[in-house]
Scaffold this active site. Structure first.
Site, mmCIF file in Angstrom:
data_model
loop_
_atom_site.group_PDB
_atom_site.id
_atom_site.type_symbol
_atom_site.label_atom_id
_atom_site.label_comp_id
_atom_site.label_asym_id
_atom_site.label_seq_id
_atom_site.Cartn_x
_atom_site.Cartn_y
_atom_site.Cartn_z
ATOM 1 N N ARG A 166 0.839 -1.188 0.000
ATOM 2 C CA ARG A 166 0.000 0.000 0.000
ATOM 3 C C ARG A 166 0.881 1.249 0.000
ATOM 4 N NH1 ARG A 166 -5.170 1.750 -1.113
ATOM 5 N NH2 ARG A 166 -6.135 2.849 0.608
ATOM 6 N N THR A 168 -4.009 -0.778 -7.323
ATOM 7 C CA THR A 168 -4.773 0.353 -7.835
ATOM 8 C C THR A 168 -3.986 1.660 -7.855
ATOM 9 O OG1 THR A 168 -6.905 1.506 -7.531
ATOM 10 C CG2 THR A 168 -5.647 1.052 -5.548
ATOM 11 N N LEU A 169 -4.536 2.612 -8.625
ATOM 12 C CA LEU A 169 -4.088 4.011 -8.541
ATOM 13 C C LEU A 169 -5.132 4.815 -7.759
ATOM 14 C CD1 LEU A 169 -3.011 4.460 -12.278
ATOM 15 C CD2 LEU A 169 -1.458 4.571 -10.314
ATOM 16 N N ASN A 170 -6.157 4.138 -7.285
ATOM 17 C CA ASN A 170 -7.388 4.629 -6.648
ATOM 18 C C ASN A 170 -8.433 4.873 -7.731
ATOM 19 O OD1 ASN A 170 -9.155 5.182 -4.642
ATOM 20 N ND2 ASN A 170 -8.534 7.303 -4.369
ATOM 21 N N SER A 176 -10.094 -0.803 1.205
ATOM 22 C CA SER A 176 -11.130 -1.848 1.206
ATOM 23 C C SER A 176 -10.707 -3.036 0.354
ATOM 24 C CB SER A 176 -12.439 -1.288 0.645
ATOM 25 O OG SER A 176 -12.888 -0.208 1.416
ATOM 26 N N THR A 190 -9.541 0.166 -10.138
ATOM 27 C CA THR A 190 -8.717 -0.687 -9.271
ATOM 28 C C THR A 190 -8.802 -1.962 -10.057
ATOM 29 O OG1 THR A 190 -9.231 0.364 -7.169
ATOM 30 C CG2 THR A 190 -8.769 -1.975 -7.069
ATOM 31 N N GLY A 221 -13.840 -1.754 -6.817
ATOM 32 C CA GLY A 221 -15.164 -1.252 -6.462
ATOM 33 C C GLY A 221 -15.173 -0.330 -5.254
ATOM 34 N N GLY A 222 -14.010 0.161 -4.833
ATOM 35 C CA GLY A 222 -13.980 1.091 -3.698
ATOM 36 C C GLY A 222 -14.631 0.442 -2.484
HETATM 37 O O1 DON Z 1 -7.992 1.007 -1.424
HETATM 38 C C1 DON Z 1 -9.176 1.244 -1.623
HETATM 39 O O2 DON Z 1 -10.084 0.788 -0.964
HETATM 40 C C2 DON Z 1 -9.531 2.104 -2.819
HETATM 41 N N1 DON Z 1 -8.442 2.974 -3.149
HETATM 42 C C3 DON Z 1 -9.900 1.206 -3.945
HETATM 43 C C4 DON Z 1 -10.333 1.965 -5.164
HETATM 44 C C5 DON Z 1 -11.183 1.210 -6.076
HETATM 45 O O3 DON Z 1 -11.529 0.090 -5.852
HETATM 46 C C6 DON Z 1 -11.610 1.948 -7.274
HETATM 47 N N2 DON Z 1 -12.502 1.182 -8.035
HETATM 48 N N3 DON Z 1 -13.627 1.141 -7.933
#
Ligand code: DON
Length: 579
Positions: free
Chosen positions: A112, A408-410, A462, A390, A482-483
């Protein structure tokens, strides 16, 4: 792709099937038969890769065929996605790897991003003390010190069998010689890309043509600078990125534009190995990502709550099953906002949150007939936002080693900023910190002190790469973007497989739902019966039908030892393949 279209046209057929499944009292065994299944996984014998991009999947399968193990393949896929899937694949971001070896050893690699040393608690507040999402998403302050290169290097060195340079070679070739842009990338460049990349000349020069238009489907995208950066890493190892020429590029990009990452931050970055969060669910073992991800804890916590209910009897897609899961999710996300953060900075009560006794006490508060409003659990207010980038990939090799990676890049294309001439897109992961207690981030997630910005701290995530074992053997390897919805998407993969007896393709295709406590809203995909949705509203759920959520890339190992894989029908151009 053919599967994708078929799946989308077949919701009603699938729902029919699922309701019949749900009518039985006990969980049905997962069926793998061609005639009995509605959706069919990809079936292979020796090794398999499921990823969001067909070219990257092929890179992984080639490495497996050449004798590389699952970690080798995963690292090669990770580097390839940094070229072919710039929406989320990256060198300038970070993520997590879950590994379960053939002998049953599990470990988690945390790569991370970290806040730079000069980061401070209130750095994303404006003059009036309000959280300024522009700063945390699209400015040079948005970027945390990247972890992907360190993470892949650590994984390859400790658990792989091939030299890093060999694992980088396919990515170098794809960047240097170019690759044909697919529909997914063309679409995303045309939408998100225009929003975040055009503002930066370095980024524009890569992803937009001389006439100012983004690359279209079928056109070739060459990334010479990125190829050069990848070659430096192949020759000099991760030091090229953290101490050498790439570090210089990143540090001067930041210094010239008000960013905070300096050479000392890059040199100090470490990927770390952590003990996975583990739990049991109806006789299966679940291994998932520990903090700084919230995913593992809350997947186990929700599964523990669900164990107190007979979901199989309620049936897939029934109002009662959805009610139970949604209510359980609310308690978990409320706890997330309070207790979760970087374990190097805050004491996260992992044991307590994942204990069966605590889950039972929460289960007792769940009323099948009536919703407990989120406001009674904890207050907050939220911002709406849609983004889906992501990326997750899963790999299993011929020996039974299994790897799940989410990185991810976010948001799509991260901050949109390419560092100097490196060709490397930088993340905007700093937005995953809680800029101000109670103020939602881009995913509507609220947090407090435990996830406040601090120097060298990792923002709460997440992302939930997850491995489920049965009778001591790896059974399911899964994960999703999916954030905030990652946790509930992965949860549903597990529940659909175990409680509703779906094979991996059915578990993937089944419509999904999500509740994250705040906003007090039950988000559902298309595909649930209107009768069910009405029943849920009668119980007090605020139901909102919204676009598809998640993009799982999963592999299940059948009782016959065969590998069954499924890419998500919600995503175009993804591919599961093997040999
Ligand atoms: O680490 C996280 O939870 C977020 N940065 C993830 C971002 C993500 O999944 C974007 N896509 N939907």
């Amino acid at each position: 792709m053919i599967t994708t279209r078929f799946c989308q046209l077949s919701w009603s057929v699938m729902l029919c099937f699922s309701l019949v499944q749900g009518a039985s009292a006990a969980p049905s065994p997962v069926s793998y038969g061609v005639e009995t299944d509605t959706f069919h996984p990809v079936k292979e014998q020796h090794g398999m890769v499921a990823s969001v991009d067909a070219l990257a999947t092929q890179v992984g399968v080639d490495i497996l065929k050449q004798g590389g193990n699952a970690v080798d393949a995963a690292v090669a896929v990770g580097f390839a996605l940094a070229v072919t899937h710039p929406q989320a694949g990256n060198l300038g971001g970070g993520g997590f790897m879950m590994l379960r070896t053939a002998s049953g050893r599990t470990t988690a690699i945390d790569f991370r991003e970290m806040a730079p040393a000069r980061a401070s608690r209130d750095m994303f507040l404006d003059a009036n003390g309000n959280a300024d999402s522009k700063r945390s998403l699209t400015s040079h302050l948005a970027t945390g010190t990247p972890g992907s290169v360190a993470g892949f290097a650590l994984a390859a060195q400790k658990y792989g069998t091939l030299p890093l340079s060999r694992l980088l070679a396919p990515a170098i070739k794809l960047a240097r010689d170019g690759f044909v842009v697919n529909e997914a990338l063309a679409d995303d460049l045309n939408t998100y890309g225009k929003e975040v990349l055009l503002a930066h000349p370095n980024s524009k020069a890569i992803f937009f043509k001389a006439d100012g238009a983004p690359y279209q489907k079928g056109e070739k995208l060459v990334q010479k600078n990125l190829a050069h950066s990848l070659s430096l890493i192949a020759k000099q190892g991760p030091d090229a990125f953290y101490k050498g020429a790439i570090a210089d590029q990143i540090a001067s990009e930041m210094a010239a534009n008000g960013g905070l990452i300096g050479k000392a931050d890059l040199a100090a970055y470490r990927a770390v190995e952590r003990k996975p969060v583990s739990g049991s669910y109806r006789g299966y073992e679940v291994f998932s990502m520990p903090p700084p991800s919230s995913g593992g804890i809350h997947i186990v916590q929700i599964l523990n709550i669900l164990e107190n209910f007979d979901l199989a009897k309620m049936g897939f897609g029934s109002a009662d099953a959805i009610q139970v899961v949604a209510e359980a999710e609310k308690y978990a996300y409320a706890d997330r906002s309070e207790y979760l953060g970087d374990p190097d900075f805050v004491k996260v009560p992992v044991q307590a949150l994942t204990s069966k006794a605590y889950a039972k006490s929460l289960a007792q508060q769940i009323d099948l007939a009536k919703v407990r409003p989120s406001s009674e659990i904890k207050p907050g207010k939220l911002a709406p936002y849609e983004s889906n980038q992501t990326t997750h990939f899963s790999v299993v090799d011929s020996k039974g080693n299994a790897v799940a990676v989410t990185y991810t890049l976010n948001t799509n294309f991260g901050s949109g900023i390419v560092a100097g001439n490196s060709g490397i897109l930088m993340n905007n992961e700093m937005d995953d910190f809680s800029a101000k207690p109670g103020t939602p981030n881009v995913y509507g997630l609220v947090g407090g002190e435990a996830n406040a910005v601090q120097p060298a701290k990792r923002p709460l995530s997440s992302m939930s790469p997850t491995i489920v074992a049965k009778d001591g053997k790896t059974w399911l390897v899964t994960g999703s973007p999916g954030g905030s919805r990652i946790i509930t998407t992965v949860l549903q993969m597990v529940v659909n497989s175990i409680d509703f007896g779906m094979n991996v393709a059915e578990a993937t295709a089944a419509p999904r739902f999500h509740h994250q406590w705040l906003p007090d809203q039950l988000r559902v995909e298309k595909g649930f019966s209107p009768d069910t949705l009405r029943l849920l509203e009668t119980k007090g759920q605020h139901v909102k039908v919204q676009p598809a959520m998640g993009s799982t890339q999963s592999i299940m190992i059948g009782p016959d030892g065969m590998l069954y894989g499924a890419s998500d029908p919600r995503t175009v151009d993804d591919l599961t393949a093997g040999y």
